[in-house]
Design a protein around this motif. Structure first.
Motif, mmCIF file in Angstrom:
data_model
loop_
_atom_site.group_PDB
_atom_site.id
_atom_site.type_symbol
_atom_site.label_atom_id
_atom_site.label_comp_id
_atom_site.label_asym_id
_atom_site.label_seq_id
_atom_site.Cartn_x
_atom_site.Cartn_y
_atom_site.Cartn_z
ATOM 1 N N PHE A 28 1.049 -1.171 -0.022
ATOM 2 C CA PHE A 28 -0.016 0.070 -0.107
ATOM 3 C C PHE A 28 0.788 1.144 -0.097
ATOM 4 N N VAL A 29 1.894 1.134 0.889
ATOM 5 C CA VAL A 29 2.737 2.355 1.087
ATOM 6 C C VAL A 29 3.655 2.673 -0.539
ATOM 7 N N LEU A 30 3.936 1.564 -0.896
ATOM 8 C CA LEU A 30 4.663 1.814 -2.275
ATOM 9 C C LEU A 30 3.770 2.167 -3.255
ATOM 10 N N PHE A 52 0.623 0.845 -13.991
ATOM 11 C CA PHE A 52 2.102 0.947 -14.032
ATOM 12 C C PHE A 52 2.784 0.028 -13.035
ATOM 13 N N MET A 53 1.981 -0.228 -11.917
ATOM 14 C CA MET A 53 2.572 -1.239 -11.073
ATOM 15 C C MET A 53 2.536 -2.661 -11.527
ATOM 16 N N ILE A 54 1.692 -2.975 -12.480
ATOM 17 C CA ILE A 54 1.701 -4.429 -12.930
ATOM 18 C C ILE A 54 2.924 -4.292 -14.135
ATOM 19 N N ILE A 218 8.022 4.752 -9.023
ATOM 20 C CA ILE A 218 7.774 3.971 -7.499
ATOM 21 C C ILE A 218 6.811 3.014 -7.779
ATOM 22 N N ALA A 219 5.727 3.264 -8.446
ATOM 23 C CA ALA A 219 4.648 2.111 -8.703
ATOM 24 C C ALA A 219 5.309 0.976 -9.470
#
Length: 308
Positions: A28-30, A52-54, A218-219
């Protein structure tokens, strides 16, 4: 709810769920750090943040396969290379998206919401076309496998400790960047008064692009961490985007400290309730609690005091 459990078992359950909540807190924080920078500092509602995370997760998956097939002797360090490449890939895509689309939509939050939602659908279909619709997983190095036995019934996963350590380093780094470095001062100046920041010589367009790229990068790192706790699929990012926005809004859209406090509160609450209730009921109760608090304090847990 506690029927059938001894006090020792209840304590062990809360300890295990608390550690699981810390792993969820780290993700969650990241995720929320990148979104807090983009949404809180720039006012852009990025509905494609999960994609972007994926992207970072898929980069980690590709690195895992590459090292396993071609450089097996260095497989133990591939995760560090994957995190760096995930940051670069997500950041580069973020810079491209900001230049091609976002810069034309500043101060139009509803338009950014619709545009980035469309972008998320495009990215999901792109991932589905390249990697297929089935979820994929990565092979972790041996040093990230296993757990430490704190007691006879309490185990702490090594990869969870690694994710928490990574989150701590990135959080401290972002805090130093935003509050001590020259770039951070420029970002906060543009956020508080864009016209005056431009008048004193700050290139606001360049700051916007770098800020958006940083949040997306960062994501991407969050995506690398995500591969340790879940499998990667084209739509996996959408499972976290609502929780991430909830974390940012609840903590205070322009407060990094509020983001961290909010992520901890929500992750621990969900983790504890999911054991005794269903996952959907835990989310409903968490959402109702957050909505109730926001009705009393609309600015969130923390808010910046800006002289106007």
């Amino acid at each position: 709810m506690f029927d059938g459990y001894t006090m020792g078992e209840i304590g062990a359950i809360f300890a295990m769920q608390g550690f699981a909540g810390l792993i969820l807190f780290s993700v969650f924080v990241l995720m929320a750090l990148g979104l807090a920078i983009i949404f809180g500092q720039m006012g852009v509602i990025n509905m494609a943040h999960g994609e972007f995370m994926i992207l970072g997760a898929y980069v980690t998956y590709l690195c895992s396969n590459f090292f396993a097939d071609y450089i097996p002797a260095l497989f133990g360090i591939y995760f560090f290379v994957a995190m760096f490449l995930a940051f670069l890939a997500a950041g580069a895509l973020g810079a491209l998206v900001e230049w091609a689309m976002i810069r034309h939509l500043y101060r139009r939050p509803l338009d950014t919401l619709l545009a980035t939602w469309g972008l998320s659908l495009i990215l999901q279909q792109t991932y589905r076309s390249i990697f297929g619709a089935r979820e994929v997983g990565v092979t972790l190095p041996d040093w990230l496998m296993g757990s430490f036995a704190l007691t006879d019934i309490i185990d702490v996963q090594i990869n969870g400790l690694f994710v928490m350590g990574l989150t701590l380093l990135i959080t401290v780094g972002v805090g130093l960047l935003m509050f001590k470095a020259r770039f951070g001062r420029q970002v906060r100046a543009v956020m508080q008064n864009r016209m005056m920041a431009g008048a004193v010589g700050i290139d606001t367009e360049k700051v916007d692009r770098k800020t958006f790229a940083l949040g997306c990068g960062i994501a991407g790192v969050a995506g690398s961490a995500f591969t340790m706790i879940g499998s990667t699929g084209p739509t996996a990012g959408q499972l976290y985007i609502v929780d991430t926005f909830l974390v940012v809004v609840f903590g205070g859209a322009q407060s990094l400290l509020g983001t961290i406090a909010s992520a901890f509160t929500i992750s621990q609450s969900q983790s504890a309730m999911e054991f005794f209730l269903s996952g959907s009921m835990a989310k409903v109760l968490t959402l109702l609690t957050v909505v109730g608090i926001l009705m009393l304090r609309p600015q969130g847990l923390f808010s910046l005091k800006v002289r106007r």
